[in-house]
Design a protein around this motif. Structure first.
Motif, PDB file in Angstrom:
ATOM      1  N   HIS A   1     -22.248 -11.874 -45.783  1.00  0.00           N
ATOM      2  CA  HIS A   1     -22.737 -12.123 -44.434  1.00  0.00           C
ATOM      3  C   HIS A   1     -22.537 -11.062 -43.386  1.00  0.00           C
ATOM      4  CE1 HIS A   1     -23.770 -14.726 -41.240  1.00  0.00           C
ATOM      5  NE2 HIS A   1     -22.917 -14.338 -40.683  1.00  0.00           N
ATOM      6  N   LEU A   2     -21.674 -10.045 -43.494  1.00  0.00           N
ATOM      7  CA  LEU A   2     -21.433  -9.034 -42.771  1.00  0.00           C
ATOM      8  C   LEU A   2     -22.575  -8.015 -42.588  1.00  0.00           C
ATOM      9  CD1 LEU A   2     -17.649  -8.212 -43.467  1.00  0.00           C
ATOM     10  CD2 LEU A   2     -18.558  -9.347 -41.474  1.00  0.00           C
ATOM     11  N   TYR A   3     -23.338  -7.955 -43.904  1.00  0.00           N
ATOM     12  CA  TYR A   3     -24.510  -7.187 -43.793  1.00  0.00           C
ATOM     13  C   TYR A   3     -25.702  -7.895 -43.430  1.00  0.00           C
ATOM     14  CZ  TYR A   3     -21.783  -4.049 -46.910  1.00  0.00           C
ATOM     15  OH  TYR A   3     -20.841  -3.188 -47.406  1.00  0.00           O
ATOM     16  N   ARG A   4     -25.631  -9.047 -42.958  1.00  0.00           N
ATOM     17  CA  ARG A   4     -26.904  -9.427 -42.571  1.00  0.00           C
ATOM     18  C   ARG A   4     -27.081  -9.726 -41.171  1.00  0.00           C
ATOM     19  NH1 ARG A   4     -30.112 -13.633 -43.906  1.00  0.00           N
ATOM     20  NH2 ARG A   4     -30.289 -15.708 -42.780  1.00  0.00           N
TER      21      ARG A   4
ATOM     22  N   TYR B   1     -28.345 -11.506 -38.615  1.00  0.00           N
ATOM     23  CA  TYR B   1     -28.931 -12.797 -38.467  1.00  0.00           C
ATOM     24  C   TYR B   1     -27.892 -13.563 -38.005  1.00  0.00           C
ATOM     25  CZ  TYR B   1     -32.532 -16.625 -38.790  1.00  0.00           C
ATOM     26  OH  TYR B   1     -33.073 -17.913 -38.567  1.00  0.00           O
ATOM     27  N   PRO B   2     -27.928 -14.340 -36.899  1.00  0.00           N
ATOM     28  CA  PRO B   2     -26.723 -14.812 -36.409  1.00  0.00           C
ATOM     29  C   PRO B   2     -25.825 -15.851 -36.945  1.00  0.00           C
ATOM     30  CG  PRO B   2     -28.400 -15.520 -35.047  1.00  0.00           C
ATOM     31  CD  PRO B   2     -28.844 -14.619 -36.053  1.00  0.00           C
ATOM     32  N   VAL B   3     -26.434 -16.949 -37.351  1.00  0.00           N
ATOM     33  CA  VAL B   3     -25.970 -18.123 -37.990  1.00  0.00           C
ATOM     34  C   VAL B   3     -26.717 -18.425 -39.547  1.00  0.00           C
ATOM     35  CG1 VAL B   3     -25.845 -20.816 -37.758  1.00  0.00           C
ATOM     36  CG2 VAL B   3     -25.789 -19.121 -35.800  1.00  0.00           C
ATOM     37  N   SER B   4     -25.959 -18.739 -40.404  1.00  0.00           N
ATOM     38  CA  SER B   4     -26.286 -19.069 -41.933  1.00  0.00           C
ATOM     39  C   SER B   4     -25.760 -20.110 -42.094  1.00  0.00           C
ATOM     40  CB  SER B   4     -25.798 -17.955 -42.850  1.00  0.00           C
ATOM     41  OG  SER B   4     -26.159 -18.236 -44.043  1.00  0.00           O
ATOM     42  N   VAL B   5     -26.624 -21.446 -42.331  1.00  0.00           N
ATOM     43  CA  VAL B   5     -26.137 -22.842 -42.719  1.00  0.00           C
ATOM     44  C   VAL B   5     -27.119 -23.318 -43.659  1.00  0.00           C
ATOM     45  CG1 VAL B   5     -25.111 -23.212 -40.669  1.00  0.00           C
ATOM     46  CG2 VAL B   5     -27.687 -23.815 -40.802  1.00  0.00           C
TER      47      VAL B   5
ATOM     48  N   LYS C   1     -36.793 -14.500 -43.444  1.00  0.00           N
ATOM     49  CA  LYS C   1     -35.522 -14.075 -42.919  1.00  0.00           C
ATOM     50  C   LYS C   1     -34.301 -15.141 -42.743  1.00  0.00           C
ATOM     51  CE  LYS C   1     -35.410 -11.291 -39.345  1.00  0.00           C
ATOM     52  NZ  LYS C   1     -34.468 -10.371 -40.081  1.00  0.00           N
ATOM     53  N   GLN C   2     -35.041 -16.309 -42.478  1.00  0.00           N
ATOM     54  CA  GLN C   2     -33.973 -17.512 -42.515  1.00  0.00           C
ATOM     55  C   GLN C   2     -33.317 -17.885 -43.842  1.00  0.00           C
ATOM     56  OE1 GLN C   2     -37.064 -17.095 -41.222  1.00  0.00           O
ATOM     57  NE2 GLN C   2     -37.287 -18.114 -39.255  1.00  0.00           N
ATOM     58  N   ILE C   3     -33.897 -17.391 -44.834  1.00  0.00           N
ATOM     59  CA  ILE C   3     -33.151 -17.876 -45.968  1.00  0.00           C
ATOM     60  C   ILE C   3     -31.844 -16.474 -46.503  1.00  0.00           C
ATOM     61  CG2 ILE C   3     -33.461 -17.914 -48.521  1.00  0.00           C
ATOM     62  CD1 ILE C   3     -36.145 -18.956 -48.292  1.00  0.00           C
ATOM     63  N   ASP C   4     -30.679 -16.867 -46.596  1.00  0.00           N
ATOM     64  CA  ASP C   4     -29.861 -16.262 -46.626  1.00  0.00           C
ATOM     65  C   ASP C   4     -29.165 -15.812 -48.030  1.00  0.00           C
ATOM     66  OD1 ASP C   4     -27.498 -14.467 -46.375  1.00  0.00           O
ATOM     67  OD2 ASP C   4     -26.512 -15.737 -44.973  1.00  0.00           O
ATOM     68  N   ASN C   5     -29.826 -14.651 -48.726  1.00  0.00           N
ATOM     69  CA  ASN C   5     -29.261 -14.295 -50.089  1.00  0.00           C
ATOM     70  C   ASN C   5     -27.979 -13.996 -50.411  1.00  0.00           C
ATOM     71  OD1 ASN C   5     -31.898 -14.842 -51.504  1.00  0.00           O
ATOM     72  ND2 ASN C   5     -32.698 -12.836 -51.558  1.00  0.00           N
ATOM     73  N   TYR C   6     -27.465 -13.283 -49.279  1.00  0.00           N
ATOM     74  CA  TYR C   6     -25.966 -13.332 -49.175  1.00  0.00           C
ATOM     75  C   TYR C   6     -25.064 -14.277 -49.414  1.00  0.00           C
ATOM     76  CZ  TYR C   6     -26.967  -8.474 -47.607  1.00  0.00           C
ATOM     77  OH  TYR C   6     -27.450  -7.211 -47.482  1.00  0.00           O
TER      78      TYR C   6
ATOM     79  N   PRO D   1     -27.031 -15.443 -27.752  1.00  0.00           N
ATOM     80  CA  PRO D   1     -25.973 -16.526 -28.330  1.00  0.00           C
ATOM     81  C   PRO D   1     -26.385 -16.525 -29.724  1.00  0.00           C
ATOM     82  CG  PRO D   1     -26.955 -17.374 -26.532  1.00  0.00           C
ATOM     83  CD  PRO D   1     -27.730 -15.940 -26.516  1.00  0.00           C
ATOM     84  N   VAL D   2     -25.426 -16.968 -30.682  1.00  0.00           N
ATOM     85  CA  VAL D   2     -25.529 -17.107 -31.792  1.00  0.00           C
ATOM     86  C   VAL D   2     -26.636 -18.087 -32.639  1.00  0.00           C
ATOM     87  CG1 VAL D   2     -23.335 -16.286 -32.483  1.00  0.00           C
ATOM     88  CG2 VAL D   2     -23.750 -18.701 -32.135  1.00  0.00           C
ATOM     89  N   SER D   3     -27.090 -19.171 -31.550  1.00  0.00           N
ATOM     90  CA  SER D   3     -27.961 -19.961 -31.660  1.00  0.00           C
ATOM     91  C   SER D   3     -29.486 -19.294 -31.635  1.00  0.00           C
ATOM     92  CB  SER D   3     -28.007 -21.189 -30.848  1.00  0.00           C
ATOM     93  OG  SER D   3     -27.938 -21.044 -29.414  1.00  0.00           O
ATOM     94  N   TRP D   4     -29.509 -17.962 -31.405  1.00  0.00           N
ATOM     95  CA  TRP D   4     -30.847 -17.590 -31.449  1.00  0.00           C
ATOM     96  C   TRP D   4     -30.946 -16.338 -32.534  1.00  0.00           C
ATOM     97  CZ3 TRP D   4     -34.582 -17.914 -27.184  1.00  0.00           C
ATOM     98  CH2 TRP D   4     -34.050 -19.030 -26.220  1.00  0.00           C
ATOM     99  N   PHE D   5     -32.144 -16.026 -32.875  1.00  0.00           N
ATOM    100  CA  PHE D   5     -32.300 -14.615 -33.652  1.00  0.00           C
ATOM    101  C   PHE D   5     -33.484 -13.851 -33.191  1.00  0.00           C
ATOM    102  CE2 PHE D   5     -35.473 -17.987 -35.349  1.00  0.00           C
ATOM    103  CZ  PHE D   5     -36.327 -17.353 -35.906  1.00  0.00           C
ATOM    104  N   VAL D   6     -33.457 -12.802 -33.562  1.00  0.00           N
ATOM    105  CA  VAL D   6     -34.349 -11.843 -32.819  1.00  0.00           C
ATOM    106  C   VAL D   6     -35.211 -11.085 -34.014  1.00  0.00           C
ATOM    107  CG1 VAL D   6     -34.566  -9.545 -31.767  1.00  0.00           C
ATOM    108  CG2 VAL D   6     -32.742 -10.948 -31.271  1.00  0.00           C
ATOM    109  N   THR D   7     -36.551 -10.832 -33.533  1.00  0.00           N
ATOM    110  CA  THR D   7     -37.617 -10.187 -34.597  1.00  0.00           C
ATOM    111  C   THR D   7     -38.369  -9.311 -33.823  1.00  0.00           C
ATOM    112  OG1 THR D   7     -39.300 -11.865 -34.287  1.00  0.00           O
ATOM    113  CG2 THR D   7     -37.760 -12.475 -36.039  1.00  0.00           C
ATOM    114  N   SER D   8     -39.154  -8.425 -34.789  1.00  0.00           N
ATOM    115  CA  SER D   8     -39.986  -7.537 -33.946  1.00  0.00           C
ATOM    116  C   SER D   8     -40.963  -8.194 -33.396  1.00  0.00           C
ATOM    117  CB  SER D   8     -40.341  -6.437 -35.054  1.00  0.00           C
ATOM    118  OG  SER D   8     -39.160  -5.615 -35.326  1.00  0.00           O
TER     119      SER D   8
END
Length: 274
Positions: A1-4, A6-10, A61-66, A136-143
């Motif tokens: 998760h440290l390499y990811r 993306y703020p939240v992974s659930v 991006k929303q899928i967390d392979n880590y 906030p961690v409830s948001w994510f950023v894309t180009s």
């Protein structure tokens, strides 16, 4: 998760990978205890399923392979520990004990989910298009679709914030706000009188951090409901000498105006380019 980035992974997929990893470990340690042809076939099938399950995470991006990798490794490790412990009399209680511990962890997590507020947690920071964006961690950023543009999306709602760097020549924010109000009022008066109604407000100076100024546009329609658009004009502090204007656009619903304006204000106050 440290390499990811993306703020939240659930989600439950990491637990499913844990079950797959545990099953694979059991098959590896079952040599000589089950028919070999069946064991090899099951191992081949399982490895194929695991490998294919990692592919969507390479593109979405929303899928967390880590998390998937961690679940897989954790499931394999727990299966090995439980299998080896079951060969001893005292170790037979290990599975029951771990089960009770995990039930306790599940209840604790459910309590945290019911009582926490993601908006109040410590903000995260993401880098895109030469910008360092805090959010906030409830948001994510894309180009964004254009060079020098990023878009922030809320994880659970349809809210979004778009930041555009170099949107024209820099001018005093007050002058921009006045000119934009006149242009939007003229556009609204020329628009056909349909079911959509526009309401324009020049937001006070204290709404956003200096030197940002903003205009609020509320669009009310009979079919699509209401939509709130806030257009902000300004620049981060270190960009003042470059003479390039920035635009920030918030899209939300009128009912979420107050908390979303606070989020926008916080994003703009922390926005940096280096």
């Amino acid at each position: 998760h440290l390499y990811r980035d993306y703020p939240v992974s659930v989600g439950a997929s990491s637990s499913i990978f844990g079950v797959l990893g545990a099953t694979l470990a059991v098959l590896v340690l079952s040599r000589g205890k089950v028919p070999e042809s069946w064991r090899r076939f099951m191992m081949f099938t399982l490895v194929l399923v695991i490998g294919l399950s990692f592919l969507p995470g390479l593109d979405v991006k929303q899928i967390d392979n880590y998390a998937h990798l961690g679940g897989l490794a954790g499931g394999m490790a727990l299966a090995v520990i439980l299998l080896l412990a079951s060969q001893h009399a005292a170790g037979k209680w290990l599975g029951t004990g771990l089960g009770l511990v995990f039930v306790g962890v599940l209840l604790w997590a459910a309590h945290g989910l019911a009582t926490s507020n993601l908006e109040s947690l410590r903000w995260s920071q993401s880098g895109r298009a030469g910008m360092r964006v805090s959010h906030p961690v409830s948001w994510f950023v894309t180009s964004g679709a254009e060079p020098g543009q990023v878009v922030l999306y809320h994880l659970f709602d349809d809210d979004r914030i778009r930041l555009t760097r170099g949107a024209g020549r820099l001018e005093p924010a007050e002058a921009w706000q006045s000119a934009q109000m006149k242009a939007l009022e003229a556009e609204a008066s020329r628009a056909p009188k349909k079911k959509v109604r526009l309401s324009l407000v020049a937001l006070p100076e204290e709404t956003l951090p200096r030197p940002w100024r903003a205009i609020q546009v509320t669009e009310t329609g009979a079919e699509k409901g209401s939509r709130l658009l806030v257009i902000a004009y300004g620049h981060p502090p270190e960009e003042a000498s470059l003479g390039k204007a920035w635009l920030a656009e918030l899209v939300t619903e009128p009912a979420r105006r107050e908390p979303l304006l606070k989020v926008l204000s916080g994003v703009l106050a922390r926005l940096r380019t280096r």
